[in-house]
Design an enzyme around this catalytic site. Structure first.
Site, PDB file in Angstrom:
ATOM      1  CB  SER A  78      60.964  36.743  19.999  1.00 17.81           C
ATOM      2  OG  SER A  78      61.952  37.326  19.170  1.00 17.81           O
ATOM      3  CB  SER A 121      59.767  38.719  10.975  1.00 15.93           C
ATOM      4  OG  SER A 121      59.507  37.757   9.996  1.00 15.93           O
ATOM      5  CG  ASN A 154      65.599  43.481  10.890  1.00 17.03           C
ATOM      6  OD1 ASN A 154      66.791  43.726  11.060  1.00 17.03           O
ATOM      7  ND2 ASN A 154      65.015  43.538   9.706  1.00 17.03           N
ATOM      8  CE1 TYR A 155      60.542  44.473  15.025  1.00  9.51           C
ATOM      9  CE2 TYR A 155      60.695  43.965  12.691  1.00  9.51           C
ATOM     10  CZ  TYR A 155      60.513  44.874  13.700  1.00  9.51           C
ATOM     11  OH  TYR A 155      60.309  46.197  13.396  1.00  9.51           O
ATOM     12  CG  LEU A 156      61.313  36.104  14.053  1.00 11.58           C
ATOM     13  CD1 LEU A 156      61.036  35.110  12.940  1.00 11.58           C
ATOM     14  CD2 LEU A 156      60.183  36.103  15.079  1.00 11.58           C
TER      15      LEU A 156
END
Length: 571
Positions: A413, A525, A528-530
């Site tokens: 992030s 991403s 799930n990640y940002l």
DNA sequence: CCGGCCACTTAGGACCCCGTTC
DNA sequence: GAACGGGGTCCTAAGTGGCCGG
């Protein structure tokens, strides 16, 4: 897991599909309780096996053999896969044959002893014909099929959780078939058995309308456990693990959990400097375990490696993460390409995706790695005094809720936010802004090693695009010369065709984006990640419509973020 | 501590559908 | 109107990490 006490009081205030009340107005449940009321229709079962028609036969050693129903079904699974490369693999074939024989009658078993003597040709041909027929269905047939599917979704695809009608993520029981794990999986080819209602545990409220098992069947168990979020579960026969039926990502429950995940990552942002100086100190510790922990943390933080839990040998493909790295996965270079202290990583990670990277590291890390590798075989653990449990215990003592994977979320992030600031500019046109966004996204995907197989048609489609660009360029040149001519003759004002130029730019940007994205998967991403609030704020600042960044289902999943985020949001 | 069990997130690829292009 | 191609959805495998009992 308990909700950290120091989270902001104003929770997500998005609205659900059926209620307009902001979530934060609803009661909070005591620790561990996930719902008060849960009602659903149970899972949807795949259709029963349809026996082969008489004119489609299986042959053994050249002779037609009528198989029992159970053996025939498994034979069909194999026949359907015959075009796949893995039906030629030794492990796959051996596992399949062994499991197939278990399904045979005594007589079949004593006849069929060699897979190479089996002829699935007619079954395979029938399957291909079926696939072809499905492709060639008329519009009406396709529509009828679509409607039938919609009916199934309407009946089984939703549940009632507290006051909300929620979409279920996977309401269908997984059909039987041959297991194909990823990479060199030792269990590939094994029979994944058909799940019966008798295998399924239903979880719902006591006072709800309990789903009926299919006629003539009963459930394994009816459970009323409101400390878990699943609606149904069963144990799968390949690994013996439990499969669950759970809510869709756009549900309130999943959304809150997602929000919580990013809040923990933001909390790490506020204390990461302290944690970093701590593990830099620990690199010099007298305790070997502490040093190993420090080096592992250095990798997890700097390279966004996964934690690397231990795995049972022979049960899964041989893959590793940080803590399970072995000596053979790392090569040390005092000097490489003008850099000092370079660590070369080469290992298979999750899903057997290769991680290959040459990274200059600080001297203390380099020296420690040398020490850890002393007197070890290639197959020995790099971190023999460390595992994920110890690492996570340590991390949770540094910050409530901190685990190894939080570093991945945090670094992903924060990287997106930094890259967006660096790369994008309000003066760009929309196509350029979107390219910048994708490049920022790409930086994260590269960090997290989210790869994809290059699309099969990649070279082809790049060539087509280039041809389009060339055609536009020609058009533009022609328009320009025409304009010149017009100016000469009629003294006309204005520039050359701005529309044409814009089209050309758009195509060129598209080509760049596609080329850079050849082997990179952005979706993982993004999903799930940002932290979606970074993207929402960026869209507001850049005056880019959110739909350019998130499609419909992504907007549904991130409804909480879309609703709460202002332009000044900072991760 | 450690292993087993459980719950939940993260992951890539297959497949499907729909708009575009020839 | 067929072929293409690419985005989106579906599928389910493969991870992470907590908890519990010995």
């Amino acid at each position: 897991r308990k909700r950290p006490k120091d989270e902001p009081l104003d929770g997500p205030s998005y609205t659900s599909s059926t209620s307009s009340a902001p979530v934060w107005e609803e009661e909070k449940y005591e620790d561990g309780v996930k719902w008060r009321f849960l009602e659903h229709k149970g899972p949807y079962f795949p259709p029963e096996y349809q026996p082969l028609p008489d004119n489609v036969q299986f042959y053994y050693n050249g002779k037609a053999v009528k198989l029992s129903l159970a053996a025939e079904e498994v034979a069909v699974f194999f026949a359907q896969m015959l075009d796949h490369e893995y039906t030629t693999k030794k492990v796959f074939r051996e596992n399949f044959f062994k499991d197939w024989r278990k399904e045979m009658t005594h007589d079949e078993r004593s006849l069929i002893k060699d897979l190479d003597k089996c002829d699935f040709g007619e079954i395979h041909a029938m399957h291909k014909a079926k696939v072809e027929a499905r492709k060639n269905m008329s519009k009406e047939e396709k529509l009828a099929l679509k409607e039938a599917n919609q009916k199934i979704i309407d009946e089984f695809g939703y549940c009632l959780l507290d006051h909300h009608k929620e979409r279920i993520g996977n309401f269908k029981i997984e059909p039987p078939g041959l297991f194909r794990g990823r990479g060199e999986h030792p269990k590939q080819g094994m029979l994944k058995k058909r799940i019966q209602p008798e295998d399924v545990i239903i979880n719902c409220s006591k006072n709800s309308c309990i789903p009926a098992a299919p006629p003539g069947h009963h459930w394994k168990e009816i459970r009323c456990d409101n400390t878990v979020t699943w609606l149904a579960s069963w144990t799968e026969n390949i690994q013996g693990s439990i499969k669950y039926i759970m809510l869709n990502a756009n549900s309130k429950l999943k959304g809150e959990k997602d929000w919580e995940k990013y809040e923990i990552a933001r909390k790490l942002k506020s204390c990461v400097e302290g944690i970093r100086s701590q593990y830099h100190q620990d690199l010099k510790s007298k305790q070997m375990g502490t040093r190993q922990r420090a080096v592992a943390l250095y990798f997890i933080d700097k390279l966004a490696l996964r934690a690397g839990n231990e795995k049972e040998e022979g049960e899964t493909a041989d893959t590793v993460g940080c803590c399970s790295l072995r000596v053979e996965h790392i090569t040390l270079h005092e000097q490489l390409d003008g850099n000092e202290c370079v660590v070369e990583f080469d290992f298979l990670g999750k899903d057997s995706i290769r991680y290959y990277n040459k990274v200059p590291v600080i001297r203390k890390v380099f020296k420690n790695l040398k020490l850890f590798m002393e007197n070890k075989e290639p197959g020995d653990d790099m971190f023999d005094r460390l595992n994920t449990n110890m690492l996570n215990k340590h991390l949770s003592s540094l910050m409530m809720g901190l685990t190894a994977k939080v570093f991945r979320t945090y670094n992903a992030s924060i990287t997106l936010q930094q890259q967006l600031r660096e790369l994008s500019n309000k003066s760009e046109n929309q196509a350029e802004k979107l390219l910048s966004y994708n490049r920022a996204n790409r930086a994260v995907a590269i960090l997290c090693n989210h790869q994809r197989a290059p699309p099969k048609t990649f070279e082809q489609s790049m060539a087509t695009l280039q041809a389009k660009i060339d055609a536009r360029k020609e058009q533009l040149a022609l328009a320009k010369s025409e304009l010149k001519q017009a100016k000469k003759e009629a003294k006309a004002k204005g520039s050359s065709d701005p529309k044409l130029e814009e089209q050309l730019l758009k195509l060129e940007v598209q080509a760049t984006d596609r080329e850079e994205n050849k082997q990179i998967a952005l979706g993982t991403s993004k999903l799930n990640y940002l932290d979606p609030r970074i993207s929402v704020a960026w869209c507001k600042n850049m005056e880019v419509p959110l739909e350019k960044i998130y499609n419909k289902s992504q907007r549904d999943k991130f409804a909480w973020a879309i609703d709460m985020t202002e332009a000044d949001f900072e991760f």
